[in-house]
Design a protein around this motif. Structure first.
Motif, PDB file in Angstrom:
ATOM      1  N   GLU A   1       1.087  -1.042   0.073  1.00 56.78           N
ATOM      2  CA  GLU A   1       0.038   0.052  -0.161  1.00 56.78           C
ATOM      3  C   GLU A   1       1.114   1.272   0.364  1.00 56.78           C
ATOM      4  OE1 GLU A   1      -3.242   2.204   2.652  1.00 56.78           O
ATOM      5  OE2 GLU A   1      -3.512  -0.094   2.940  1.00 56.78           O
ATOM      6  N   ARG A   2       0.718   1.926  -0.940  1.00 58.26           N
ATOM      7  CA  ARG A   2       1.651   3.149  -1.472  1.00 58.26           C
ATOM      8  C   ARG A   2       2.743   2.898  -1.178  1.00 58.26           C
ATOM      9  NH1 ARG A   2      -2.305   7.841   0.400  1.00 58.26           N
ATOM     10  NH2 ARG A   2      -0.711   9.230  -0.295  1.00 58.26           N
ATOM     11  N   PRO A   3       3.833   1.899  -2.659  1.00 59.99           N
ATOM     12  CA  PRO A   3       4.893   1.993  -1.475  1.00 59.99           C
ATOM     13  C   PRO A   3       5.966   2.896  -2.238  1.00 59.99           C
ATOM     14  CG  PRO A   3       3.933   0.725  -3.728  1.00 59.99           C
ATOM     15  CD  PRO A   3       2.780   1.569  -2.531  1.00 59.99           C
ATOM     16  N   ALA A   4       5.667   4.113  -3.490  1.00 57.17           N
ATOM     17  CA  ALA A   4       6.274   5.037  -3.768  1.00 57.17           C
ATOM     18  C   ALA A   4       6.210   6.445  -2.372  1.00 57.17           C
ATOM     19  CB  ALA A   4       5.423   5.906  -4.773  1.00 57.17           C
ATOM     20  N   ASP A   5       5.757   6.355  -0.852  1.00 56.87           N
ATOM     21  CA  ASP A   5       5.524   7.232   0.001  1.00 56.87           C
ATOM     22  C   ASP A   5       6.840   7.462   0.283  1.00 56.87           C
ATOM     23  OD1 ASP A   5       2.948   7.883  -0.673  1.00 56.87           O
ATOM     24  OD2 ASP A   5       2.336   7.226   0.862  1.00 56.87           O
ATOM     25  N   VAL A   6       7.225   7.006   1.366  1.00 55.94           N
ATOM     26  CA  VAL A   6       8.955   6.743   1.610  1.00 55.94           C
ATOM     27  C   VAL A   6       9.690   6.920  -0.167  1.00 55.94           C
ATOM     28  CG1 VAL A   6      10.990   5.872   2.423  1.00 55.94           C
ATOM     29  CG2 VAL A   6       8.737   4.988   3.394  1.00 55.94           C
ATOM     30  N   LEU A   7       9.755   7.224  -0.662  1.00 53.25           N
ATOM     31  CA  LEU A   7      10.470   7.454  -1.777  1.00 53.25           C
ATOM     32  C   LEU A   7      10.328   8.921  -2.020  1.00 53.25           C
ATOM     33  CD1 LEU A   7      10.590   3.979  -3.918  1.00 53.25           C
ATOM     34  CD2 LEU A   7      11.562   4.654  -1.795  1.00 53.25           C
ATOM     35  N   ILE A   8       9.398   8.283  -2.603  1.00 53.42           N
ATOM     36  CA  ILE A   8       8.793  10.024  -3.003  1.00 53.42           C
ATOM     37  C   ILE A   8       9.928  11.426  -1.815  1.00 53.42           C
ATOM     38  CG2 ILE A   8       7.308  11.630  -4.106  1.00 53.42           C
ATOM     39  CD1 ILE A   8       5.780   9.756  -4.580  1.00 53.42           C
TER      40      ILE A   8
END
Length: 50
Positions: A26-33
């Motif tokens: 769920e929302r895998p890109a949040d930490v990366l962004i």
């Protein structure tokens, strides 16, 4: 047998930051962004082969 999720290794080109995410998270890109926005660093993405 169940299908394995695609996993990606995201590495920062400017510091030691590295994170492995599954496409099904769920929302895998949040930490990366967040890392990119906070630091202005460039991230590279590599698919992890099974």
């Amino acid at each position: 047998m169940g299908e394995e999720e695609t996993r990606m290794r995201v590495s920062c080109r400017d510091c030691p930051f590295e994170k492995v995410v599954s496409v099904g998270d769920e929302r895998p890109a949040d930490v990366l962004i967040d890392h990119g926005q906070r630091t202005g660093h460039t991230l590279s993405i590599e698919r992890i082969e099974k």
